[in-house]
Design a protein around this motif. Structure first.
Motif, PDB file in Angstrom:
ATOM      1  N   TYR A   1      -5.786   5.742   6.217  1.00 57.51           N
ATOM      2  CA  TYR A   1      -5.561   7.130   6.237  1.00 57.51           C
ATOM      3  C   TYR A   1      -4.169   7.264   6.918  1.00 57.51           C
ATOM      4  CZ  TYR A   1     -10.510   7.136   6.044  1.00 57.51           C
ATOM      5  OH  TYR A   1     -11.869   7.478   5.635  1.00 57.51           O
ATOM      6  N   ASP A   2      -3.570   6.448   7.812  1.00 57.51           N
ATOM      7  CA  ASP A   2      -2.293   6.704   8.148  1.00 57.51           C
ATOM      8  C   ASP A   2      -1.261   6.699   7.063  1.00 57.51           C
ATOM      9  OD1 ASP A   2      -3.184   6.602  10.775  1.00 57.51           O
ATOM     10  OD2 ASP A   2      -2.536   4.556  11.207  1.00 57.51           O
ATOM     11  N   ILE A   3      -1.498   5.700   5.948  1.00 61.70           N
ATOM     12  CA  ILE A   3      -0.592   5.782   4.708  1.00 61.70           C
ATOM     13  C   ILE A   3      -0.822   7.149   3.991  1.00 61.70           C
ATOM     14  CG2 ILE A   3      -0.083   4.225   2.801  1.00 61.70           C
ATOM     15  CD1 ILE A   3      -0.398   1.704   4.648  1.00 61.70           C
ATOM     16  N   ALA A   4      -1.988   7.546   3.789  1.00 62.02           N
ATOM     17  CA  ALA A   4      -2.281   8.355   2.887  1.00 62.02           C
ATOM     18  C   ALA A   4      -1.712   9.823   3.513  1.00 62.02           C
ATOM     19  CB  ALA A   4      -3.840   8.571   2.969  1.00 62.02           C
ATOM     20  N   ASN A   5      -1.806   9.887   4.812  1.00 63.40           N
ATOM     21  CA  ASN A   5      -1.085  10.915   5.505  1.00 63.40           C
ATOM     22  C   ASN A   5       0.482  10.857   5.442  1.00 63.40           C
ATOM     23  OD1 ASN A   5      -2.881  12.768   6.551  1.00 63.40           O
ATOM     24  ND2 ASN A   5      -3.515  11.193   7.914  1.00 63.40           N
ATOM     25  N   TRP A   6       1.103   9.637   5.687  1.00 66.98           N
ATOM     26  CA  TRP A   6       2.412   9.292   5.454  1.00 66.98           C
ATOM     27  C   TRP A   6       3.000   9.774   4.065  1.00 66.98           C
ATOM     28  CZ3 TRP A   6       4.431   5.830   1.970  1.00 66.98           C
ATOM     29  CH2 TRP A   6       5.895   5.545   2.163  1.00 66.98           C
ATOM     30  N   ALA A   7       2.115   9.511   3.079  1.00 64.46           N
ATOM     31  CA  ALA A   7       2.487   9.893   1.625  1.00 64.46           C
ATOM     32  C   ALA A   7       2.493  11.287   1.286  1.00 64.46           C
ATOM     33  CB  ALA A   7       1.729   8.946   0.551  1.00 64.46           C
ATOM     34  N   ILE A   8       1.328  11.646   1.760  1.00 62.40           N
ATOM     35  CA  ILE A   8       1.243  13.400   1.689  1.00 62.40           C
ATOM     36  C   ILE A   8       2.190  14.011   2.157  1.00 62.40           C
ATOM     37  CG2 ILE A   8      -0.433  15.238   2.029  1.00 62.40           C
ATOM     38  CD1 ILE A   8      -2.779  13.228   1.417  1.00 62.40           C
ATOM     39  N   ALA A   9       2.747  13.644   3.417  1.00 62.61           N
ATOM     40  CA  ALA A   9       4.037  14.142   4.152  1.00 62.61           C
ATOM     41  C   ALA A   9       5.202  14.128   3.258  1.00 62.61           C
ATOM     42  CB  ALA A   9       3.830  13.622   5.497  1.00 62.61           C
ATOM     43  N   GLY A  10       5.157  13.471   2.256  1.00 56.55           N
ATOM     44  CA  GLY A  10       6.434  13.382   1.360  1.00 56.55           C
ATOM     45  C   GLY A  10       7.383  11.972   1.814  1.00 56.55           C
ATOM     46  N   ASN A  11       6.838  11.066   2.410  1.00 59.73           N
ATOM     47  CA  ASN A  11       7.544   9.758   2.605  1.00 59.73           C
ATOM     48  C   ASN A  11       7.441   8.953   1.478  1.00 59.73           C
ATOM     49  OD1 ASN A  11       8.237  10.249   5.488  1.00 59.73           O
ATOM     50  ND2 ASN A  11       6.159  10.355   5.707  1.00 59.73           N
ATOM     51  N   LYS A  12       8.273   8.035   1.281  1.00 61.26           N
ATOM     52  CA  LYS A  12       8.489   7.185   0.258  1.00 61.26           C
ATOM     53  C   LYS A  12       8.981   5.796   0.620  1.00 61.26           C
ATOM     54  CE  LYS A  12       9.327  10.975  -3.068  1.00 61.26           C
ATOM     55  NZ  LYS A  12       8.909  11.029  -4.199  1.00 61.26           N
TER      56      LYS A  12
ATOM     57  N   MET B   1       0.897  -1.147   0.038  1.00 63.22           N
ATOM     58  CA  MET B   1       0.012  -0.045   0.022  1.00 63.22           C
ATOM     59  C   MET B   1       0.726   1.273  -0.047  1.00 63.22           C
ATOM     60  SD  MET B   1      -3.308  -1.145   2.461  1.00 63.22           S
ATOM     61  CE  MET B   1      -2.560  -1.540   3.806  1.00 63.22           C
ATOM     62  N   LYS B   2       1.976   1.234   0.845  1.00 60.84           N
ATOM     63  CA  LYS B   2       2.892   2.397   0.755  1.00 60.84           C
ATOM     64  C   LYS B   2       3.452   2.472  -0.660  1.00 60.84           C
ATOM     65  CE  LYS B   2       3.736   2.712   5.785  1.00 60.84           C
ATOM     66  NZ  LYS B   2       4.966   2.628   6.600  1.00 60.84           N
ATOM     67  N   ALA B   3       3.993   1.544  -1.236  1.00 64.36           N
ATOM     68  CA  ALA B   3       4.401   1.532  -2.645  1.00 64.36           C
ATOM     69  C   ALA B   3       3.467   2.272  -3.602  1.00 64.36           C
ATOM     70  CB  ALA B   3       4.793  -0.046  -3.054  1.00 64.36           C
ATOM     71  N   VAL B   4       2.118   1.877  -3.751  1.00 63.11           N
ATOM     72  CA  VAL B   4       1.430   2.448  -4.317  1.00 63.11           C
ATOM     73  C   VAL B   4       1.035   3.895  -4.194  1.00 63.11           C
ATOM     74  CG1 VAL B   4      -1.202   2.404  -5.042  1.00 63.11           C
ATOM     75  CG2 VAL B   4       0.032   0.232  -4.993  1.00 63.11           C
ATOM     76  N   ALA B   5       1.131   4.398  -2.641  1.00 60.65           N
ATOM     77  CA  ALA B   5       0.799   5.633  -2.444  1.00 60.65           C
ATOM     78  C   ALA B   5       1.967   6.408  -2.853  1.00 60.65           C
ATOM     79  CB  ALA B   5       0.623   5.569  -1.099  1.00 60.65           C
ATOM     80  N   THR B   6       3.212   5.823  -2.954  1.00 61.29           N
ATOM     81  CA  THR B   6       4.338   6.465  -3.349  1.00 61.29           C
ATOM     82  C   THR B   6       4.318   6.810  -4.851  1.00 61.29           C
ATOM     83  OG1 THR B   6       5.883   5.482  -1.602  1.00 61.29           O
ATOM     84  CG2 THR B   6       7.082   6.325  -3.673  1.00 61.29           C
ATOM     85  N   VAL B   7       4.057   6.027  -5.621  1.00 63.94           N
ATOM     86  CA  VAL B   7       3.864   6.173  -7.095  1.00 63.94           C
ATOM     87  C   VAL B   7       2.857   7.080  -7.307  1.00 63.94           C
ATOM     88  CG1 VAL B   7       2.904   5.254  -9.278  1.00 63.94           C
ATOM     89  CG2 VAL B   7       4.593   3.871  -7.832  1.00 63.94           C
ATOM     90  N   ILE B   8       1.617   7.229  -6.578  1.00 61.87           N
ATOM     91  CA  ILE B   8       0.666   8.294  -6.910  1.00 61.87           C
ATOM     92  C   ILE B   8       1.344   9.366  -6.466  1.00 61.87           C
ATOM     93  CG2 ILE B   8      -1.602   9.197  -6.028  1.00 61.87           C
ATOM     94  CD1 ILE B   8      -2.438   6.246  -5.578  1.00 61.87           C
ATOM     95  N   MET B   9       1.877   9.732  -5.301  1.00 69.04           N
ATOM     96  CA  MET B   9       2.491  11.101  -5.076  1.00 69.04           C
ATOM     97  C   MET B   9       3.553  11.527  -5.802  1.00 69.04           C
ATOM     98  SD  MET B   9       0.480  11.970  -2.777  1.00 69.04           S
ATOM     99  CE  MET B   9       1.172  13.704  -2.731  1.00 69.04           C
ATOM    100  N   ASN B  10       4.299  10.581  -6.381  1.00 69.13           N
ATOM    101  CA  ASN B  10       5.323  10.788  -7.482  1.00 69.13           C
ATOM    102  C   ASN B  10       4.691  11.487  -8.636  1.00 69.13           C
ATOM    103  OD1 ASN B  10       7.368   9.794  -5.786  1.00 69.13           O
ATOM    104  ND2 ASN B  10       7.717   7.913  -6.953  1.00 69.13           N
ATOM    105  N   ARG B  11       3.783  10.875  -8.969  1.00 70.40           N
ATOM    106  CA  ARG B  11       3.058  11.537 -10.107  1.00 70.40           C
ATOM    107  C   ARG B  11       2.723  12.818  -9.981  1.00 70.40           C
ATOM    108  NH1 ARG B  11      -0.958   7.207 -13.150  1.00 70.40           N
ATOM    109  NH2 ARG B  11       0.671   5.744 -13.578  1.00 70.40           N
TER     110      ARG B  11
END
Length: 145
Positions: A86-97, A25-35
């Motif tokens: 929600y935790d992973i979404a916040n993690w990704a929005i904060a710039g984590n990868k 889930m974090k990997a997918v969130a990373t890709v989305i935020m990378n885009r």
């Protein structure tokens, strides 16, 4: 009622990678935020942030209520995220990868044991498989898209 960015991303994470564990889930969130943050190529031109990336036509099946003229039951409107999403979404929005996909712009489920070496066409090269998803970093050719 419009979803907040966190709600929208949490629902997308659940829909796209809910069965892939925390790392998937974090990997997918990373890709989305990378885009959403890449400053060049197709995604750099068409987006003004998370919503533009997610709602870009043809990118995420979970953001579509119909596919091929048929109802798509696996869409964000039918998702019921839990705290982890929600935790992973916040993690990704904060710039984590996730480091192995820190530059990836694409992922997909090949529904087979093999990941293709290039995706899409030759603008992305395979870097890693996490769970059922194959992840791809951009090549130099991506900048010209």
């Amino acid at each position: 009622m419009a979803f907040s960015d966190v709600e929208l991303l949490a629902r997308t994470i659940l829909c796209e990678a809910g069965g892939e564990g925390d790392t998937g889930m974090k990997a997918v969130a990373t890709v989305i935020m990378n885009r959403a943050t890449v400053g060049y190529g197709e995604y750099g031109r068409v987006n003004n942030g998370l919503r533009d990336v997610l709602y870009q036509p043809g990118q995420f099946d979970c953001l579509r209520e119909t596919i091929g003229g048929r109802y798509n039951p696996q869409n964000i409107y039918n998702m019921r995220p839990e705290q982890i999403h929600y935790d992973i979404a916040n993690w990704a929005i904060a710039g984590n990868k996730i480091g192995t996909v820190a530059f990836s712009l694409w992922y997909y489920n090949p529904f087979s044991p093999n990941c293709r070496p290039n995706f899409p066409s030759d603008v992305g090269f395979f870097v890693i498989r996490i769970g059922n998803h194959c992840f791809y970093n951009p090549t130099e050719a991506y900048a010209q898209t």
